[in-house]
Motif scaffolding. Structure first.
Motif, mmCIF file in Angstrom:
data_model
loop_
_atom_site.group_PDB
_atom_site.id
_atom_site.type_symbol
_atom_site.label_atom_id
_atom_site.label_comp_id
_atom_site.label_asym_id
_atom_site.label_seq_id
_atom_site.Cartn_x
_atom_site.Cartn_y
_atom_site.Cartn_z
ATOM 1 N N ARG A 103 -6.817 -4.182 2.186
ATOM 2 C CA ARG A 103 -6.801 -5.232 1.149
ATOM 3 C C ARG A 103 -5.351 -5.622 0.958
ATOM 4 N N ILE A 122 -6.322 -0.918 -0.751
ATOM 5 C CA ILE A 122 -4.955 -1.428 -0.903
ATOM 6 C C ILE A 122 -3.974 -0.493 -0.209
ATOM 7 N N GLY A 179 0.811 -1.212 0.000
ATOM 8 C CA GLY A 179 0.000 0.000 0.000
ATOM 9 C C GLY A 179 0.846 1.264 0.000
ATOM 10 N N PRO A 234 -4.356 -8.256 -2.957
ATOM 11 C CA PRO A 234 -5.091 -8.028 -4.208
ATOM 12 C C PRO A 234 -4.666 -9.050 -5.253
#
Length: 134
Positions: A41, A36, A5, A44
């Motif tokens: 998340r 993200i 991220g 991914p």
């Protein structure tokens, strides 16, 4: 060590882009970009990461390596480490497409992704057993 991220956010900001702009360029939702970047998340799919890499002008391999899909030492795709019986790149790609497609087209949460991988392992074991019994 930079997280996935953080890496994406740094690259996006270096281009002067908003999350919405990156999402548009990568053809994904801005919510996905946000999730993200904040680490919500964490896994991914490879196609999503490839789209983000292309949009940011980052080599796909670098993005997949940061995400843990490619082992730094072995250049082995994560799917091959999860399913070691897959012998060819075609088999690896097929299983990855199935897992990614199911994860993307259903309402799965992150914890459900591991369950999906477990189901694929059971299916592959069943198919192998069935083939060997003929």
């Amino acid at each position: 060590m930079t997280t996935l991220g953080e890496f994406i956010k740094e690259r996006r900001e270096a281009k002067g882009w908003s999350k919405r702009r990156l999402a548009t360029e990568a053809d994904i939702s801005h919510t996905e970009v946000h999730r993200i970047e904040i680490g919500e998340r964490q896994n991914p799919s490879a196609p999503v990461l490839s789209s983000i890499a292309d949009a940011l002008g980052v080599p796909q391999e670098e993005m997949l390596r940061i995400a843990g899909y490619i082992d730094d030492d072995e250049n082995v795709p994560l799917i091959a480490r999860v399913f070691p019986d897959l012998k060819t790149e075609k088999q690896q790609e097929t299983v990855q497409k199935i897992v990614d497609g199911l994860a993307r087209n259903s309402d799965l949460e992150e914890k459900d992704y591991d369950d999906l991988v477990d189901q694929m392992e059971m299916f592959l074991a069943h198919a192998k057993k069935k083939k060997n019994s003929k």
